[in-house]
Design an enzyme around this catalytic site. Sequence first.
Site, PDB file in Angstrom:
ATOM      1  N   GLY A  21       0.862  -1.213   0.004  1.00  0.00           N
ATOM      2  CA  GLY A  21      -0.011   0.097   0.018  1.00  0.00           C
ATOM      3  C   GLY A  21       0.900   1.309   0.058  1.00  0.00           C
ATOM      4  O   GLY A  21       0.721   1.962   0.708  1.00  0.00           O
ATOM      5  N   ALA A  22       2.030   1.260  -0.915  1.00  0.00           N
ATOM      6  CA  ALA A  22       2.602   2.273  -0.637  1.00  0.00           C
ATOM      7  C   ALA A  22       2.552   3.359  -1.683  1.00  0.00           C
ATOM      8  O   ALA A  22       3.780   4.326  -1.797  1.00  0.00           O
ATOM      9  CB  ALA A  22       4.519   1.953  -1.121  1.00  0.00           C
ATOM     10  N   GLY A  25      -0.530   7.900   1.436  1.00  0.00           N
ATOM     11  CA  GLY A  25      -0.873   7.833   2.903  1.00  0.00           C
ATOM     12  C   GLY A  25       0.436   7.488   3.651  1.00  0.00           C
ATOM     13  O   GLY A  25       1.495   7.782   3.217  1.00  0.00           O
ATOM     14  N   ILE A  26       0.129   6.642   4.691  1.00  0.00           N
ATOM     15  CA  ILE A  26       1.286   6.181   5.484  1.00  0.00           C
ATOM     16  C   ILE A  26       2.420   5.491   4.810  1.00  0.00           C
ATOM     17  O   ILE A  26       3.477   5.497   4.935  1.00  0.00           O
ATOM     18  CB  ILE A  26       0.787   5.587   6.683  1.00  0.00           C
ATOM     19  N   GLY A  27       1.781   4.370   3.860  1.00  0.00           N
ATOM     20  CA  GLY A  27       2.729   3.706   3.078  1.00  0.00           C
ATOM     21  C   GLY A  27       3.581   4.364   2.416  1.00  0.00           C
ATOM     22  O   GLY A  27       4.905   4.274   2.103  1.00  0.00           O
ATOM     23  N   TYR A 164     -14.118  -3.982  10.593  1.00  0.00           N
ATOM     24  CA  TYR A 164     -12.960  -3.374  10.653  1.00  0.00           C
ATOM     25  C   TYR A 164     -12.119  -3.371  11.610  1.00  0.00           C
ATOM     26  O   TYR A 164     -10.913  -3.784  11.851  1.00  0.00           O
ATOM     27  CB  TYR A 164     -12.886  -1.657  10.418  1.00  0.00           C
TER      28      TYR A 164
END
Length: 298
Positions: A21-22, A25-27, A164
């Site tokens: 998931g790069a 966002g955070i990734g 979730y």
Amino acid sequence: MTTFSVADVPSMAGRTAVVTGANSGIGRVTARVLAERGARVLLAVRDVDKGRAAAATMTGAVEVRRLDLADLSSIRTFARRLTEPIDLLINNAGVSLPPMSRTADGFESQFGTNHLGHFALTNLLLPQVRERVVTVASLAHLIGAIDFTDLNWERRPYRGHAAYGQSKLANLLFTSELHRRLREAGSPVVATAAHPGISATDLMRSQGRNPRLRAERALIGLVAQNAEHGALPTLYAATADLPGGGYAGPRGLMGLRGAPGPARRSAKARDAAAARRLWRVSEELTGVAFPLTTSRAA
């Protein structure tokens, strides 16, 4: 260490990192910082075009590889093609609060992507991992419960928040059981977890036009820290002196934001029996088993 910033991330020269998931966002921040520190970083993303766009903004040795965590065949293909040693595996990708949907293999999408996808990926790559596995969890694990009678919401009315929370609690149980198994196998690999507190990213992009979720996101935005700060617990868990099985998160404002450090987890996330049971069930659902030989029966 009372404070931790990007400046505290050590040189990563000579290391290879895989970040799921790069592309956003955070990734994306995690991958960028690791690359800036000298690591060779593989952006493991579902959308290759978005991954290439993200890679174009980064300096250093960055590569894009396709990985769909909602499809076991894609995970197996990714792992089969990745033959080189891996120093860091960052299990970052996730989906949050989509309408009821299922993965390619029929799993509820949040449990299937956030937990089962990373479970399969980690075990397939583990023989190549040399240093650390970091799994990104969430404060939502506090509202999570593992319903072993209906993990994939086939009989219960679907509730997105509960689903979730279950997937994020599963992330922490997975980390603790992975740590136990690595220790029994005599492996030098360390398993840790992190949560970003409240971070303003596009994780909830699948919420669509749901008015309630749109309102919740607006409220979250009032207290959320940006992705740059939200990535710090992941970087801390990946590079700081955090023990195996450790959990990192923001230390300020009740764990919502601030500099990262060791974080607390709920009693449910410390349930060793549930962790072992979840591992066994996850092996059955994915067809992927722990690949290392242990000294005692698991």
